[in-house]
Design a protein around this motif. Structure first.
Motif, mmCIF file in Angstrom:
data_model
loop_
_atom_site.group_PDB
_atom_site.id
_atom_site.type_symbol
_atom_site.label_atom_id
_atom_site.label_comp_id
_atom_site.label_asym_id
_atom_site.label_seq_id
_atom_site.Cartn_x
_atom_site.Cartn_y
_atom_site.Cartn_z
ATOM 1 N N ALA A 11 0.824 -1.213 0.000
ATOM 2 C CA ALA A 11 0.000 0.000 0.000
ATOM 3 C C ALA A 11 0.853 1.256 0.000
ATOM 4 O O ALA A 11 0.567 2.216 -0.732
ATOM 5 N N VAL A 12 1.913 1.269 0.791
ATOM 6 C CA VAL A 12 2.784 2.455 0.853
ATOM 7 C C VAL A 12 3.541 2.625 -0.456
ATOM 8 O O VAL A 12 3.705 3.753 -0.950
ATOM 9 N N THR A 13 3.996 1.513 -1.041
ATOM 10 C CA THR A 13 4.679 1.601 -2.330
ATOM 11 C C THR A 13 3.753 2.141 -3.406
ATOM 12 O O THR A 13 4.159 2.960 -4.246
ATOM 13 N N ALA A 14 2.514 1.701 -3.396
ATOM 14 C CA ALA A 14 1.543 2.179 -4.386
ATOM 15 C C ALA A 14 1.338 3.686 -4.263
ATOM 16 O O ALA A 14 1.268 4.405 -5.276
ATOM 17 N N GLN A 15 1.246 4.188 -3.030
ATOM 18 C CA GLN A 15 1.103 5.631 -2.833
ATOM 19 C C GLN A 15 2.324 6.375 -3.345
ATOM 20 O O GLN A 15 2.207 7.379 -4.057
ATOM 21 N N ALA A 16 3.508 5.873 -2.982
ATOM 22 C CA ALA A 16 4.748 6.530 -3.400
ATOM 23 C C ALA A 16 4.898 6.519 -4.920
ATOM 24 O O ALA A 16 5.298 7.509 -5.531
ATOM 25 N N ALA A 17 4.554 5.387 -5.545
ATOM 26 C CA ALA A 17 4.669 5.279 -6.996
ATOM 27 C C ALA A 17 3.687 6.206 -7.706
ATOM 28 O O ALA A 17 3.974 6.742 -8.781
ATOM 29 N N GLY A 18 2.535 6.408 -7.104
ATOM 30 C CA GLY A 18 1.525 7.258 -7.716
ATOM 31 C C GLY A 18 1.818 8.744 -7.605
ATOM 32 O O GLY A 18 1.214 9.544 -8.332
ATOM 33 N N GLU A 19 2.717 9.131 -6.720
ATOM 34 C CA GLU A 19 2.964 10.551 -6.458
ATOM 35 C C GLU A 19 4.347 11.034 -6.886
ATOM 36 O O GLU A 19 4.674 12.205 -6.679
#
Length: 321
Positions: free
Chosen positions: A206-214
């Motif tokens: 979940a944290v990786t997905a947020q970081a990748a999206g931003e």
């Protein structure tokens, strides 16, 4: 009856003494009991442990009895392991990774403790204005590669990446240290930097997905939890087209495009050589400064660079495997 009791007590005392510390083998050589506490199994730490064992066995053939245990990524387990080593009065403890070192340093002030794969001993042990020598019963080797050079790799490989996310486990003090240094270097180069932390393996995705999206790209320091979850990180970042620069080669092989990395096997060998000097009585651990790997190498992940259409400049060595 008194004679029998005396003999029993004397035998018990002899057995207790024989179980503690080193002992003599049949040829008159002293043998030493060395406890190894490794935080978790992953390629970098595995290589450091192997290098340590190989170097120590070469320096003192037939004289070392190893008791190797793995904490499976659990910090309280590391404390249990090293407390067991202390209870058995082993002759030396290898603490592989920062939580293992912290546990060992708390467990004993007398048994020599050597750390390996430790990024920054001052941070790990809470020493202000650390001067390079811990003193007391602790020394070892550091896996710290030049962080400013790692930060510079973003301009070398990803000149159009302006938003950089830094991803690591909040429970790892040395990861936090690296993140702060790299963040300052990247901001000094005009990048916008955001830090993302995960508590453990459960929220990595979940944290990786947020970081990748931003962000345009990510940086992961030499983080043990990230190392065990590198494939999960790649499963999020690669489909999103987000390149990652990593603090060490083991992580990079699974999810990164490039790294400025050390050789963990050789780092372990350096630690093993230090152990041999201590056990032979050639050096006092209190006087031994922390040793560093001297020749980090720029490496790139050919498969991932090709998948993400990243051109690699001269000066980078292709990773094997």
């Amino acid at each position: 009856m008194k004679k029998l009791l005396s003999l029993v007590l004397a035998l018990a005392l002899c057995l207790a003494l024989a179980a503690c510390g080193g002992s003599n083998d049949g040829e008159g050589k002293k043998t030493f009991n060395v406890g190894i506490c490794q935080l978790v199994q992953h390629p970098a730490l595995d290589a450091a442990t192997k290098g340590f064992r190989d170097a120590l066995e070469e320096a003192m053939p037939g004289q070392i009895v190893f008791d190797e245990k793995n904490g499976s990524g659990d910090i309280p387990t590391c404390a249990t392991i090293v407390n067991g080593f202390v209870a058995s009065n082993c002759d030396l403890i290898l603490a592989n990774a920062t939580p293992a070192l912290q546990a060992a340093a708390s467990a004993t002030q007398t048994i020599p403790v050597l750390g390996t794969a430790i990024t920054e001993y001052g941070v790990a042990l809470g020493i202000e204005n650390f001067g390079g020598t811990v003193g007391g019963n602790v020394s070892g080797t550091s896996d710290l590669a030049p962080l400013d050079q790692q930060a510079a790799m973003f301009d070398e490989l990803l000149p159009d990446a302006l938003r950089i996310g830094i991803l690591y486990c909040s429970a790892e003090a040395n990861s936090d240290y690296q993140a702060k240094v790299v963040k300052a270097a990247l901001e000094g180069a005009g990048k916008t930097v955001t830090v993302y932390t995960f508590a453990d393996s459960n929220d990595v995705g979940a944290v990786t997905a947020q970081a990748a999206g931003e962000n345009d790209a990510l940086y992961i320091p030499t983080d043990n939890t990230a190392a065990t979850c590198a494939e999960a990180i790649n499963n999020v970042a690669e489909p999103a087209g987000i390149p990652i620069i990593c603090g060490e080669e083991g992580i990079c092989k699974s999810c990164g495009i490039a790294t400025l990395s050390i050789d963990y096997y050789e780092l372990g060998r350096t630690t093993g050589a230090m152990a041999a000097k201590i056990l032979k009585g050639e050096s006092k651990i209190a006087d031994m400064p922390i040793e560093y790997y001297q020749n980090p190498v720029k490496k790139f992940n050919p498969a991932l660079c090709q998948a993400l259409n990243i051109a690699v400049p001269d000066g980078y060595e292709a990773m094997e495997g």
